[in-house]
Design an enzyme around this catalytic site. Sequence first.
Site, PDB file in Angstrom:
ATOM      1  N   SER A 168       1.160  -1.272   0.332  1.00  0.00           N
ATOM      2  CA  SER A 168       0.095  -0.256   0.076  1.00  0.00           C
ATOM      3  C   SER A 168       1.390   1.198   0.218  1.00  0.00           C
ATOM      4  CB  SER A 168      -0.819   0.077   1.188  1.00  0.00           C
ATOM      5  OG  SER A 168      -1.952   1.103   1.490  1.00  0.00           O
TER       6      SER A 168
ATOM      7  N   ASP B 195     -10.151  -4.850  -2.942  1.00  0.00           N
ATOM      8  CA  ASP B 195      -9.747  -4.437  -2.680  1.00  0.00           C
ATOM      9  C   ASP B 195     -10.403  -2.706  -2.816  1.00  0.00           C
ATOM     10  OD1 ASP B 195      -8.034  -2.122  -1.659  1.00  0.00           O
ATOM     11  OD2 ASP B 195      -5.909  -3.551  -2.246  1.00  0.00           O
TER      12      ASP B 195
ATOM     13  N   HIS C  29      -7.810  -5.586   0.868  1.00  0.00           N
ATOM     14  CA  HIS C  29      -6.902  -4.752   0.892  1.00  0.00           C
ATOM     15  C   HIS C  29      -5.784  -4.914   2.106  1.00  0.00           C
ATOM     16  CE1 HIS C  29      -4.239  -1.375   0.284  1.00  0.00           C
ATOM     17  NE2 HIS C  29      -4.135  -0.657   1.482  1.00  0.00           N
TER      18      HIS C  29
END
Length: 284
Positions: free
Chosen positions: A144, A217, A247
């Site tokens: 991320s 996600d 995610h």
Amino acid sequence: MGSVVAKSIVEKCMQTTIYQPPPRSSYTKESVQYIKSIRGDKLALRCISPPGACMTFYSKYTDSRHVVLYSHGNATDLGGCTDVCEIVAKMLDAHVVVYDYPNYGLSSKTAMSESVLHSSVQAVYDRLMEMKVPQEKIILMGHSLGTVPTLHIASRVFSSYLAVVLICPLASAFRTVMVDKYFPDSVSRKFDAVLFNNLKAIENVHAPVAIVHGFDDDVIDISSAELLHSRIPAIYKFKPLYISAGHNDIYHSETLAGVSTYLQEFMKLAQDAKEQLNSAALQD
């Protein structure tokens, strides 16, 4: 000059949106070690090793295992992602070095910015160099937000490493918060340059890149991973892995076996590619 001003304005106005450190550290100061970045920021870091192995930050590296430089995502710290690092260490039989950016965990408290992210990962990479970790043993890995410092160090001309692994990567700050299909490509490209331009950085990597992203996600759309994959230099492209996951559940029990097989296959390819390159260099 204009892009620098725009970046500064965006970061100041969106500090709490872009950077989301947990309200308190999930670990004690005695459980980690510290280094300083070139900016003078104190960075907490820890090494998580596979069963039966050990690595220290204050002596020459003598193990034959790979070393993963892991940059974590938002809303967590190095303690909060310990379980993920343990999975990766066991999966790849590698030491995992995880660190906290300033304002996260017990690292220095300071105003965050993209340059702070960059100087932080550079400090950890430099420490690995001081420890004489062979560059062909280094794996750059980010999740991320952590894909921003990961691709920064991967795109540096003088950085050397074995491979890059991106988990749920973002293409740019703009494409993370906006639905870019509603904007002309020329407009999107201009906004990409304002903050977290991973699309530009990934064009300058110099080792194979693996991407893992979840179809479900809801933080970073999978289109970011697809766009990033399209920008990897052809010689370093490896098939991406898109799975039924969100995610933060890439390593859940339902998906773990597939992710493990994928990353192990990727590491074998990256190792083979490095050996072939070294062999060709010797022949020349």
